[in-house]
Write an enzyme that holds these catalytic residues in place. Structure first.
Site, mmCIF file in Angstrom:
data_model
loop_
_atom_site.group_PDB
_atom_site.id
_atom_site.type_symbol
_atom_site.label_atom_id
_atom_site.label_comp_id
_atom_site.label_asym_id
_atom_site.label_seq_id
_atom_site.Cartn_x
_atom_site.Cartn_y
_atom_site.Cartn_z
ATOM 1 N N CYS A 44 0.692 -1.132 -0.130
ATOM 2 C CA CYS A 44 0.127 0.081 0.087
ATOM 3 C C CYS A 44 0.883 1.287 0.180
ATOM 4 C CB CYS A 44 -1.078 -0.306 1.124
ATOM 5 S SG CYS A 44 -2.426 1.154 0.921
ATOM 6 N N HIS A 57 -3.907 -5.155 0.736
ATOM 7 C CA HIS A 57 -3.242 -5.642 2.106
ATOM 8 C C HIS A 57 -3.213 -7.057 2.422
ATOM 9 C CE1 HIS A 57 -2.930 -1.658 3.841
ATOM 10 N NE2 HIS A 57 -3.723 -1.370 2.844
ATOM 11 N N GLU A 74 -1.499 -8.640 4.457
ATOM 12 C CA GLU A 74 -1.333 -9.071 5.680
ATOM 13 C C GLU A 74 -2.953 -9.250 6.631
ATOM 14 O OE1 GLU A 74 -2.325 -4.709 5.948
ATOM 15 O OE2 GLU A 74 -1.064 -6.176 4.474
#
Length: 262
Positions: free
Chosen positions: A121, A230, A232
């Protein structure tokens, strides 16, 4: 791809440096979103380590030398547009010079020492700027008709959480290989994006509206990947798991190469 705890991956876990998302979060010790990255790195078989945004340059460089790879995380701040020669847009509201400078120091060190980088990001955007690329400062304002890439402007009562949209990966790219195909659904939480790609960065993922969602470094053999989404925050997603596992495998290989030179 084997799980991180197989005998094939025996030995000390690679040490992965992750800078704090913002100076304010570091001062407040607000780890809520930073810990998403820590959990993903640990699950993939490496040991994450905080990188302070306020450490003197000499101390920072000493720490970077001890680390094997780096994750550049997302951030609620925006990259300073002055870094790519642009005037500040009205929607570019929050800058964090410490974060910009720390990421730049990490990239300079990682590229010079062939250490892997996974840029996510904001990190992906800073990676692009580092290589002399530019950014779209606000997708909705500058690219009318684009998909919704974040939930910051949702109407009252709308479901919370990341937006989700399709992405297409370039055939024969690392991301396509990890995805085991050229189509996927990705999460999305950003209002800026890559505009002109930086030098030696290959665009390898795009949304249906043309927004760049992934880039890969082609300047040498070092593992450097930037993703606008994202992973994660997608702990059970196969692509996210393979991406972190491949990154950690590259970190382990890079550490082995350094050890052989000593």
């Amino acid at each position: 791809m084997p799980p991180a705890n197989t005998s094939e991956n025996a030995g000390p876990r690679p040490r992965v440096g992750i800078p704090w998302r913002t100076t304010a979060e570091e001062r407040q010790q607000n780890r809520e979103k930073l810990d998403y990255y820590f959990r993903a790195v640990r699950k993939a078989g490496a040991e994450p380590e905080e990188v302070s945004l306020e450490r003197p340059r000499e101390e920072l460089e000493r720490q970077l030398r001890e680390l094997d790879a780096f994750v550049l995380p997302g951030s609620p701040a925006d990259v300073d547009p002055g870094r790519y020669g642009a005037a500040k847009h009205l929607k570019t509201k929050t800058l964090d010079e410490n974060r910009d400078e720390t990421d730049e120091a990490i990239l300079q060190h990682a590229l010079a020492s062939a250490k892997p980088v996974l840029a996510i990001c904001y990190g992906c955007q800073l990676l692009n700027v580092h290589f002399k690329g530019t950014l779209v400062q606000d997708i909705s304002a500058e690219k009318p008709g684009s998909l919704r890439h974040g939930n910051t402007d949702l109407p009252a009562g709308a479901a919370k959480g990341d937006a989700v949209h399709p992405a297409r990966f370039t055939p024969n790219s690392r991301l396509a290989s990890l995805n085991q195909g050229t189509e996927a659904q990705i999460n999305s939480s950003h209002h800026q994006a890559i505009d002109r790609p930086g030098e030696n960065l290959r665009v390898t993922a795009q949304a249906p509206d043309g927004t760049i969602e992934g880039v890969e470094w082609t300047g040498d053999a070092n593992w450097v990947v930037g993703v606008q989404w994202h992973p994660e925050r997608m702990p059970d997603d196969p692509l996210a798991e393979r991406l972190f596992a491949d990154f950690v495998a590259a970190a382990r290989s890079a550490r082995g190469a350094v050890a052989q030179k000593k």
